[in-house]
Design a protein around this motif. Structure first.
Motif, PDB file in Angstrom:
ATOM      1  N   GLU A  58     -12.140   1.331  -8.738  1.00  0.00           N
ATOM      2  CA  GLU A  58     -13.364   1.642  -7.995  1.00  0.00           C
ATOM      3  C   GLU A  58     -13.682   3.136  -8.060  1.00  0.00           C
ATOM      4  O   GLU A  58     -14.775   3.544  -8.441  1.00  0.00           O
ATOM      5  CB  GLU A  58     -13.149   1.209  -6.528  1.00  0.00           C
ATOM      6  CG  GLU A  58     -14.306   1.496  -5.604  1.00  0.00           C
ATOM      7  CD  GLU A  58     -15.312   0.370  -5.636  1.00  0.00           C
ATOM      8  OE1 GLU A  58     -14.893  -0.785  -5.484  1.00  0.00           O
ATOM      9  OE2 GLU A  58     -16.512   0.656  -5.822  1.00  0.00           O
ATOM     10  N   LYS A  59     -12.680   3.929  -7.696  1.00  0.00           N
ATOM     11  CA  LYS A  59     -12.888   5.374  -7.565  1.00  0.00           C
ATOM     12  C   LYS A  59     -13.216   6.025  -8.909  1.00  0.00           C
ATOM     13  O   LYS A  59     -14.065   6.917  -8.997  1.00  0.00           O
ATOM     14  CB  LYS A  59     -11.617   6.002  -6.986  1.00  0.00           C
ATOM     15  CG  LYS A  59     -11.729   7.480  -6.711  1.00  0.00           C
ATOM     16  CD  LYS A  59     -10.427   8.019  -6.131  1.00  0.00           C
ATOM     17  CE  LYS A  59     -10.443   9.540  -6.207  1.00  0.00           C
ATOM     18  NZ  LYS A  59      -9.124  10.106  -6.323  1.00  0.00           N
ATOM     19  N   SER A  76      -2.839  -2.769  -5.125  1.00  0.00           N
ATOM     20  CA  SER A  76      -3.872  -2.187  -4.252  1.00  0.00           C
ATOM     21  C   SER A  76      -4.372  -0.869  -4.825  1.00  0.00           C
ATOM     22  O   SER A  76      -5.569  -0.589  -4.846  1.00  0.00           O
ATOM     23  CB  SER A  76      -3.313  -1.918  -2.858  1.00  0.00           C
ATOM     24  OG  SER A  76      -2.727  -3.062  -2.367  1.00  0.00           O
ATOM     25  N   ARG A  77      -3.412  -0.041  -5.273  1.00  0.00           N
ATOM     26  CA  ARG A  77      -3.795   1.248  -5.858  1.00  0.00           C
ATOM     27  C   ARG A  77      -4.608   1.024  -7.137  1.00  0.00           C
ATOM     28  O   ARG A  77      -5.568   1.731  -7.414  1.00  0.00           O
ATOM     29  CB  ARG A  77      -2.533   2.061  -6.156  1.00  0.00           C
ATOM     30  CG  ARG A  77      -2.815   3.430  -6.746  1.00  0.00           C
ATOM     31  CD  ARG A  77      -1.504   4.155  -7.018  1.00  0.00           C
ATOM     32  NE  ARG A  77      -1.699   5.301  -7.876  1.00  0.00           N
ATOM     33  CZ  ARG A  77      -1.979   6.522  -7.446  1.00  0.00           C
ATOM     34  NH1 ARG A  77      -2.122   6.753  -6.165  1.00  0.00           N
ATOM     35  NH2 ARG A  77      -2.118   7.525  -8.308  1.00  0.00           N
ATOM     36  N   THR A  85       3.508   3.621  -3.819  1.00  0.00           N
ATOM     37  CA  THR A  85       2.617   4.451  -4.627  1.00  0.00           C
ATOM     38  C   THR A  85       3.399   5.552  -5.339  1.00  0.00           C
ATOM     39  O   THR A  85       4.492   5.926  -4.900  1.00  0.00           O
ATOM     40  CB  THR A  85       1.568   5.132  -3.739  1.00  0.00           C
ATOM     41  OG1 THR A  85       2.271   6.005  -2.825  1.00  0.00           O
ATOM     42  CG2 THR A  85       0.749   4.117  -2.951  1.00  0.00           C
ATOM     43  N   ASP A 106       0.824  -1.225   0.000  1.00  0.00           N
ATOM     44  CA  ASP A 106       0.000   0.000   0.000  1.00  0.00           C
ATOM     45  C   ASP A 106       0.853   1.269   0.000  1.00  0.00           C
ATOM     46  O   ASP A 106       0.351   2.352  -0.322  1.00  0.00           O
ATOM     47  CB  ASP A 106      -0.913   0.024   1.244  1.00  0.00           C
ATOM     48  CG  ASP A 106      -2.092  -0.917   1.081  1.00  0.00           C
ATOM     49  OD1 ASP A 106      -2.327  -1.370  -0.064  1.00  0.00           O
ATOM     50  OD2 ASP A 106      -2.764  -1.216   2.081  1.00  0.00           O
ATOM     51  N   ALA A 111      -6.570  -1.431  -7.802  1.00  0.00           N
ATOM     52  CA  ALA A 111      -7.941  -1.788  -7.406  1.00  0.00           C
ATOM     53  C   ALA A 111      -8.721  -0.555  -6.953  1.00  0.00           C
ATOM     54  O   ALA A 111      -9.884  -0.354  -7.338  1.00  0.00           O
ATOM     55  CB  ALA A 111      -7.900  -2.831  -6.295  1.00  0.00           C
ATOM     56  N   LYS A 112      -8.063   0.294  -6.153  1.00  0.00           N
ATOM     57  CA  LYS A 112      -8.754   1.489  -5.651  1.00  0.00           C
ATOM     58  C   LYS A 112      -9.115   2.433  -6.786  1.00  0.00           C
ATOM     59  O   LYS A 112     -10.195   3.036  -6.795  1.00  0.00           O
ATOM     60  CB  LYS A 112      -7.861   2.218  -4.631  1.00  0.00           C
ATOM     61  CG  LYS A 112      -7.823   1.544  -3.274  1.00  0.00           C
ATOM     62  CD  LYS A 112      -6.846   2.250  -2.350  1.00  0.00           C
ATOM     63  CE  LYS A 112      -6.574   1.367  -1.133  1.00  0.00           C
ATOM     64  NZ  LYS A 112      -5.339   1.718  -0.449  1.00  0.00           N
ATOM     65  N   LEU A 113      -8.196   2.566  -7.750  1.00  0.00           N
ATOM     66  CA  LEU A 113      -8.472   3.474  -8.877  1.00  0.00           C
ATOM     67  C   LEU A 113      -9.639   2.973  -9.729  1.00  0.00           C
ATOM     68  O   LEU A 113     -10.458   3.761 -10.210  1.00  0.00           O
ATOM     69  CB  LEU A 113      -7.230   3.606  -9.767  1.00  0.00           C
ATOM     70  CG  LEU A 113      -6.223   4.676  -9.381  1.00  0.00           C
ATOM     71  CD1 LEU A 113      -5.056   4.659 -10.351  1.00  0.00           C
ATOM     72  CD2 LEU A 113      -6.875   6.052  -9.382  1.00  0.00           C
TER      73      LEU A 113
END
Lengths: 89, 451
Positions: free
Chosen positions: B216-217, B209-210, A64, A61, B212-214
């Protein structure tokens, strides 16, 4: 401590990522992507070398574009892991 | 100017409303187009764009086309020595990029275009024509070669993907692949421009993870990934938000991996694709979500309008895949190109060995043996050899992957001299990208060796 980490990161960029910049011309605010030309494989290598040389494990996480934006942002991340004493020269 | 080029250029002024790249920069397309015009290069002049993923890169690429120049994207990690060689072998008249150091080039002019630095060399007779686009083939044909495409051939190929995957203005794509490669540039970026869909550009670095979040967002409906990323997602058992289309291309995917991916709850339509830069790039696709299980080991059937055949198949039906496509490149260029890869009846020689079954499905047997995959990136082992052999004391080099997937370069010295291998490594590093630098360099001393 932060300046020592920044200095160490510059060494990683030159010795392990083969960035073609003179060490004294790399600024903490330089963007890895825009100013230093680090690309996708470069970021993977950068993470791997930081983990190895600073004895930390960077959580997925935290891998980034924001944390790996500049030497300053990466230094902050390394500091946040609180294990900078493990840095190898 | 062709209709395809006009469409791309006309779309530029509204792209910043359809695209996001998290770069905190807001390039002004009209200003860039004007600043390229002020360079006053001759039509057909090649411009090397040395920039990371982002809207700025795309605007520079389009602004060069709008001025009749010939853009060529290159990885931002490319070494200066290689850029200098490319400048000569591919006849670049200008180089632009955010990190470009003008003092390293013997240029007649240097300045700024937008926020990028720019150098201009002698404005000699251009090697190309307006509407041409250069795409480097560093991963397949070696370091100093490129395909001369046209805006039309690239738009044609992107249209084939859009049509086959039913991509429309209602979709939104997420780009995480490098835009200096054809998948990110043509299939995704040009595809998004001409379909009217939204485009989100992210990374590097890639982070599941990012990602996946992107999705969604940003309400992403289309994603394209490499087999390396797909395997990483499977290994980590990542659950992505559901998307309408996932396409996987760039290397082979095993039937087991296709099966495992199809079992994921976020997968609706899964496409396995095959292509090569020379073809524009996409050639065939397998809609795995509807295909019979016994086709999972294929790259599907060619897009509408593309024909294929197997050249001189052996008893098992194996032979080189030949492709005839309206999106084929005009020619290949570079110092090592001594023949064009086309048959007399206009088929492109892919260099890849395939079987074509009775239903027309293409089954990969093996790719060109010189092409290796390191850390998910394609490279040509012979181009690494060529760099080693350009060292004054190296007579011959041979690069291979060893049994633990490490890149090993064996060297034979001129007159059996003892090589300083660390010095040879530094020399090679000055030309190669990170993944191309051999893990081991070994000097062979076999005096009986003959080329």
């Amino acid at each position: 401590m932060s300046s020592s980490i920044e200095n160490h990161l510059k060494d990683i960029l030159i010795k392990d990522l083969y960035i073609e910049h003179e060490k004294n011309k790399i600024l903490p605010t330089h963007s890895f992507r825009n100013d230093l030309g680090v690309d996708s494989i470069g970021f993977v290598e950068l993470k791997s070398q930081v983990e190895k040389q600073f004895s930390i494990v960077i959580h997925d996480d935290d891998f980034t574009p924001d944390n790996f934006s500049t030497i300053s942002s990466l230094t902050e991340l390394i500091n946040s892991y609180g294990k900078t004493n493990g840095a190898q020269g | 100017m062709s209709e395809a080029a006009r469409k791309i250029i006309d779309s530029a002024s509204e792209l910043d409303r359809r695209m996001t790249d998290f770069s905190n920069s807001s390039p002004n397309y009209q200003q860039l187009e004007k600043e390229y015009s002020q360079l006053a290069l001759q039509p057909g002049s090649a411009v090397l764009i040395f920039a990371p993923n982002g809207i700025a890169f795309l605007f520079h690429w389009i602004a060069a086309i709008a001025n009749g120049y010939v853009p060529c994207a290159i990885a931002p990690s490319t070494k200066i020595s290689l850029i200098k060689e490319l400048q000569k072998s591919l006849h670049f008249v200008a180089i632009v990029g955010p990190q470009l150091d003008p003092t390293l080039y013997q240029a007649k002019y240097f300045g700024k275009i937008g926020t990028f630095n720019a150098v201009v060399f002698d404005n000699t007779k251009p090697a190309y024509e307006p509407n041409d686009v250069l795409i480097l083939t560093t991963g397949t044909s070696g370091q100093r070669t490129a395909c001369v495409h046209t805006v039309d051939s690239l738009v044609c190929n992107a249209s084939m993907t859009n049509k086959a995957l039913n991509i429309t203005a209602n979709d939104k794509q997420l780009i995480v692949l490098p835009m200096y490669h054809t998948y990110g540039l043509v299939t995704q970026s040009i595809g998004a421009i001409i379909s009217g869909c939204g485009l989100v550009i992210d990374g590097p670095p890639f982070n599941a993870s990012r990602f996946a979040k992107l999705i969604e967002k940003e309400d992403i409906s289309i994603i394209a990934i490499t087999p390396t990323i797909a395997r990483d997602l499977l290994k980590r058992d990542i659950v992505l938000p559901a998307v309408r289309v996932i396409s996987i291309g760039g290397d082979q995917v095993s039937p087991e991996e296709v099966t495992r991916f199809l079992s994921k709850p976020f997968v609706n339509e899964l496409y396995i694709t095959y292509g090569l830069t020379e073809a524009g790039p996409r050639v065939s696709f397998l809609p795995a979500h509807t295909a019979p299980v016994d086709k999972y080991d294929t790259v599907g059937i060619p897009f509408d309008g593309i024909s294929t055949r197997i050249e001189n198949p052996d008893v098992d039906g194996v032979g080189q895949l030949l492709v005839k496509t309206p999106s084929v490149c005009r020619r290949k260029v570079g110092s090592t190109i001594n023949r064009q890869p086309f048959t007399s009846d206009g088929f492109l020689e892919t260099g890849d060995l395939f079987i074509k079954d009775d239903a027309g499905y293409l089954r990969y047997v093996t790719r060109n043996a010189d092409i290796l995959f390191i850390k998910g990136e394609k490279l040509n082992a012979r181009s690494i050899d060529a760099v080693a052999q350009s060292h004054p004391h190296v007579e011959f080099a041979r690069t291979t992957l060893n049994n633990v997937n490490l890149l090993v370069t064996r060297l034979w010295a001129t007159d059996d001299k003892i090589l300083d291998l660390e010095e040879v490594r530094r020399y090679m590093m000055s030309f190669l990208r990170l993944h191309e630098v051999p893990d081991n360099i070994i000097q062979e001393t076999n005096a009986e060796f003959h080329k």
